[in-house]
Motif scaffolding. Structure first.
Motif, PDB file in Angstrom:
ATOM      1  N   LEU B 164       0.832  -1.212   0.000  1.00 61.41           N
ATOM      2  CA  LEU B 164       0.000   0.000   0.000  1.00 61.41           C
ATOM      3  C   LEU B 164       0.869   1.266   0.000  1.00 61.41           C
ATOM      4  CD1 LEU B 164      -2.717  -1.244   2.504  1.00 61.41           C
ATOM      5  CD2 LEU B 164      -3.069  -0.743   0.062  1.00 61.41           C
ATOM      6  N   ASP B 165       1.897   1.275   0.836  1.00 66.60           N
ATOM      7  CA  ASP B 165       2.757   2.461   0.901  1.00 66.60           C
ATOM      8  C   ASP B 165       3.578   2.605  -0.378  1.00 66.60           C
ATOM      9  OD1 ASP B 165       1.633   2.670   3.328  1.00 66.60           O
ATOM     10  OD2 ASP B 165       3.471   2.574   4.500  1.00 66.60           O
ATOM     11  N   GLY B 166       3.912   1.462  -0.993  1.00 67.21           N
ATOM     12  CA  GLY B 166       4.608   1.507  -2.276  1.00 67.21           C
ATOM     13  C   GLY B 166       3.715   2.125  -3.340  1.00 67.21           C
ATOM     14  N   ALA B 167       2.436   1.734  -3.358  1.00 67.32           N
ATOM     15  CA  ALA B 167       1.494   2.306  -4.333  1.00 67.32           C
ATOM     16  C   ALA B 167       1.359   3.803  -4.102  1.00 67.32           C
ATOM     17  CB  ALA B 167       0.135   1.621  -4.209  1.00 67.32           C
ATOM     18  N   PHE B 168       1.289   4.198  -2.849  1.00 69.08           N
ATOM     19  CA  PHE B 168       1.214   5.631  -2.523  1.00 69.08           C
ATOM     20  C   PHE B 168       2.448   6.362  -3.070  1.00 69.08           C
ATOM     21  CE2 PHE B 168       2.509   9.131   0.207  1.00 69.08           C
ATOM     22  CZ  PHE B 168       1.387   9.951   0.145  1.00 69.08           C
ATOM     23  N   SER B 169       3.626   5.814  -2.791  1.00 68.01           N
ATOM     24  CA  SER B 169       4.868   6.462  -3.233  1.00 68.01           C
ATOM     25  C   SER B 169       4.920   6.607  -4.750  1.00 68.01           C
ATOM     26  CB  SER B 169       6.086   5.658  -2.787  1.00 68.01           C
ATOM     27  OG  SER B 169       6.121   5.563  -1.393  1.00 68.01           O
ATOM     28  N   ARG B 170       4.564   5.532  -5.448  1.00 68.67           N
ATOM     29  CA  ARG B 170       4.633   5.589  -6.915  1.00 68.67           C
ATOM     30  C   ARG B 170       3.641   6.613  -7.464  1.00 68.67           C
ATOM     31  NH1 ARG B 170       9.113   4.966  -8.212  1.00 68.67           N
ATOM     32  NH2 ARG B 170       8.447   4.917 -10.370  1.00 68.67           N
ATOM     33  N   ALA B 171       2.450   6.672  -6.846  1.00 67.63           N
ATOM     34  CA  ALA B 171       1.462   7.658  -7.297  1.00 67.63           C
ATOM     35  C   ALA B 171       1.994   9.072  -7.085  1.00 67.63           C
ATOM     36  CB  ALA B 171       0.143   7.457  -6.552  1.00 67.63           C
ATOM     37  N   VAL B 172       2.818   9.257  -6.053  1.00 69.60           N
ATOM     38  CA  VAL B 172       3.381  10.581  -5.781  1.00 69.60           C
ATOM     39  C   VAL B 172       4.482  10.929  -6.790  1.00 69.60           C
ATOM     40  CG1 VAL B 172       4.800  11.903  -4.146  1.00 69.60           C
ATOM     41  CG2 VAL B 172       2.809  10.647  -3.323  1.00 69.60           C
ATOM     42  N   VAL B 173       5.387   9.984  -7.044  1.00 72.78           N
ATOM     43  CA  VAL B 173       6.566  10.355  -7.846  1.00 72.78           C
ATOM     44  C   VAL B 173       6.408  10.140  -9.351  1.00 72.78           C
ATOM     45  CG1 VAL B 173       8.208   9.992  -5.958  1.00 72.78           C
ATOM     46  CG2 VAL B 173       7.764   8.126  -7.580  1.00 72.78           C
ATOM     47  N   ASP B 174       5.455   9.300  -9.761  1.00 75.00           N
ATOM     48  CA  ASP B 174       5.371   8.974 -11.184  1.00 75.00           C
ATOM     49  C   ASP B 174       3.997   9.336 -11.750  1.00 75.00           C
ATOM     50  OD1 ASP B 174       5.415   7.930 -13.704  1.00 75.00           O
ATOM     51  OD2 ASP B 174       5.757   5.843 -13.107  1.00 75.00           O
ATOM     52  N   PRO B 175       3.933  10.405 -12.560  1.00 77.44           N
ATOM     53  CA  PRO B 175       2.637  10.838 -13.091  1.00 77.44           C
ATOM     54  C   PRO B 175       2.010   9.797 -14.024  1.00 77.44           C
ATOM     55  CG  PRO B 175       4.409  12.375 -13.735  1.00 77.44           C
ATOM     56  CD  PRO B 175       5.047  11.238 -13.026  1.00 77.44           C
ATOM     57  N   ALA B 176       2.841   8.871 -14.551  1.00 80.55           N
ATOM     58  CA  ALA B 176       2.316   7.858 -15.468  1.00 80.55           C
ATOM     59  C   ALA B 176       1.809   6.620 -14.715  1.00 80.55           C
ATOM     60  CB  ALA B 176       3.410   7.438 -16.453  1.00 80.55           C
ATOM     61  N   PHE B 177       2.037   6.595 -13.416  1.00 81.03           N
ATOM     62  CA  PHE B 177       1.642   5.412 -12.626  1.00 81.03           C
ATOM     63  C   PHE B 177       0.126   5.259 -12.606  1.00 81.03           C
ATOM     64  CE2 PHE B 177       0.523   3.506  -8.473  1.00 81.03           C
ATOM     65  CZ  PHE B 177       1.176   2.297  -8.611  1.00 81.03           C
ATOM     66  N   LYS B 178      -0.347   4.022 -12.809  1.00 85.58           N
ATOM     67  CA  LYS B 178      -1.788   3.778 -12.826  1.00 85.58           C
ATOM     68  C   LYS B 178      -2.205   3.030 -11.560  1.00 85.58           C
ATOM     69  CE  LYS B 178      -2.174   3.980 -17.781  1.00 85.58           C
ATOM     70  NZ  LYS B 178      -0.701   4.047 -18.021  1.00 85.58           N
ATOM     71  N   PRO B 179      -2.769   3.746 -10.579  1.00 84.18           N
ATOM     72  CA  PRO B 179      -3.164   3.080  -9.336  1.00 84.18           C
ATOM     73  C   PRO B 179      -4.084   1.877  -9.567  1.00 84.18           C
ATOM     74  CG  PRO B 179      -3.315   5.458  -9.047  1.00 84.18           C
ATOM     75  CD  PRO B 179      -3.013   5.200 -10.499  1.00 84.18           C
ATOM     76  N   ARG B 180      -4.927   1.937 -10.621  1.00 87.78           N
ATOM     77  CA  ARG B 180      -5.853   0.823 -10.849  1.00 87.78           C
ATOM     78  C   ARG B 180      -5.147  -0.484 -11.142  1.00 87.78           C
ATOM     79  NH1 ARG B 180     -11.123   2.449 -14.357  1.00 87.78           N
ATOM     80  NH2 ARG B 180     -11.869   4.058 -12.931  1.00 87.78           N
ATOM     81  N   ALA B 181      -4.120  -0.413 -12.007  1.00 89.40           N
ATOM     82  CA  ALA B 181      -3.400  -1.621 -12.392  1.00 89.40           C
ATOM     83  C   ALA B 181      -2.757  -2.252 -11.158  1.00 89.40           C
ATOM     84  CB  ALA B 181      -2.337  -1.288 -13.435  1.00 89.40           C
ATOM     85  N   CYS B 182      -2.194  -1.424 -10.291  1.00 87.35           N
ATOM     86  CA  CYS B 182      -1.537  -1.987  -9.120  1.00 87.35           C
ATOM     87  C   CYS B 182      -2.564  -2.446  -8.091  1.00 87.35           C
ATOM     88  CB  CYS B 182      -0.530  -1.019  -8.525  1.00 87.35           C
ATOM     89  SG  CYS B 182      -1.267   0.102  -7.360  1.00 87.35           S
ATOM     90  N   ALA B 183      -3.738  -1.814  -8.077  1.00 83.87           N
ATOM     91  CA  ALA B 183      -4.783  -2.225  -7.132  1.00 83.87           C
ATOM     92  C   ALA B 183      -5.151  -3.694  -7.381  1.00 83.87           C
ATOM     93  CB  ALA B 183      -6.005  -1.323  -7.270  1.00 83.87           C
ATOM     94  N   ARG B 184      -5.233  -4.072  -8.653  1.00 82.13           N
ATOM     95  CA  ARG B 184      -5.542  -5.461  -8.992  1.00 82.13           C
ATOM     96  C   ARG B 184      -4.520  -6.411  -8.381  1.00 82.13           C
ATOM     97  NH1 ARG B 184      -7.263  -4.160 -14.151  1.00 82.13           N
ATOM     98  NH2 ARG B 184      -5.161  -4.324 -14.969  1.00 82.13           N
TER      99      ARG B 184
END
Lengths: 198, 198
Positions: B164-184
């Protein structure tokens, strides 16, 4: 007029950045005085300010140096076994995560980037270079048949970076967190990702 | 002498904190003036300062409110199906991660905690309460036989929080990161964690 010696200048800059990184890792960005950085670098304030006119300039240069390091190793990541190189990269990042000094420095940079758009922009560029290294290696591993059918490099890199950044975050916020235990799981995730087609 | 009405006081505090959270999420901690918080809360500066004498006090109170929310829901997490409750908790965190306002607020708090040991201490306590909720649910799920043999709640909670914290970090630093894909992938990790013994 004094002759400019680019090599000597680069060496001076490197010496200052090393000293600044060490000071920031030990006492934080705001807890470090330029006098301390001068002492650590064995340099006069006038000399330091000639190269970096402010502490902000030092943080910016540290982030730029990290990005340049990624650019500098691009070629070496394009040769040799991509899966092993990826394994090395992951080990390198895990070692950084286990180092409290590195964690502190990285958190200081992150905190400054929240305040300062110039630093935020540099952190984003550094992050792009880091991600490109991971995507490049995964893509190359897939081309060599080291990944299962239907493998997609970009989302796999996203996942790997999520695991590494997650480990970093937990090491920062939870004193009971054991980087070693999670390192095993992260290695397993890399291995599972690149499992050859049976 | 004015009579103190604790309920009214609590409501006032809640109103201020909500306004402050909204302002910080929109314009950052340092970009927000107390005048803006007053306007958002529909309150005079004198009234605001009566409750919170500084912006730092507001950040501290926001972190404390989060910790108190974890404490307040403790009982509700001890009843009902632990695996479903864990699933809900993960969905809740994933929704937060997808919310740019929440991310900004959380980053502002994190940046302040790097500077300010009083805030760092509060963040650590909030983090402990959050982790206890995850460990408690995983432990309860395991007791009900919803986890494979040899399952250990604490390291599994560490792993889940890392994701969860990794997903948060990536969403912060990478504008191309797709939270949905990682949520799966994160949902799959939770499902795999609690797979019943065959």
């Amino acid at each position: 007029m004094r002759k400019v010696d680019p090599e000597r200048q680069a060496a001076q800059r490197g010496r200052i950045l090393e000293a600044a990184a060490e000071c920031f890792a030990r006492r934080g960005f705001h807890g470090t005085s330029t006098a301390e950085i001068c002492a650590a670098a064995g340099m006069s304030p006038g000399n330091l300010f000639h190269y970096y006119p402010s502490k902000e300039a030092l943080i910016e240069a540290l982030v730029d140096a990290d990005r340049q390091a990624w650019a500098g190793r691009r070629r070496s990541l394009e040769e040799g076994d991509a899966a092993s190189l990826l394994g090395n990269l992951v080990e390198e990042e895990l070692a950084r995560i286990s180092d409290p000094g590195y964690r502190r420095l990285a958190m200081e940079v992150l905190a400054e980037s929240v305040r300062n758009p110039r630093i935020a922009e540099r952190v984003a560029r550094d992050e792009t270079a880091r991600k490109e290294a991971f995507v490049g290696l995964l893509r190359r591993a897939a081309k060599r048949g080291q990944a299962p059918a239907g493998f997609q490099a970009a989302p796999s890199a996203d996942w790997l970076l999520l695991l590494l950044d997650g480990a970093f975050s937990r090491a920062v916020v939870d004193p009971a967190f054991k980087p070693r235990a999670c390192a095993r799981r992260i290695r397993a995730a890399v291995a599972a990702m690149l499992k050859e087609v049976p």
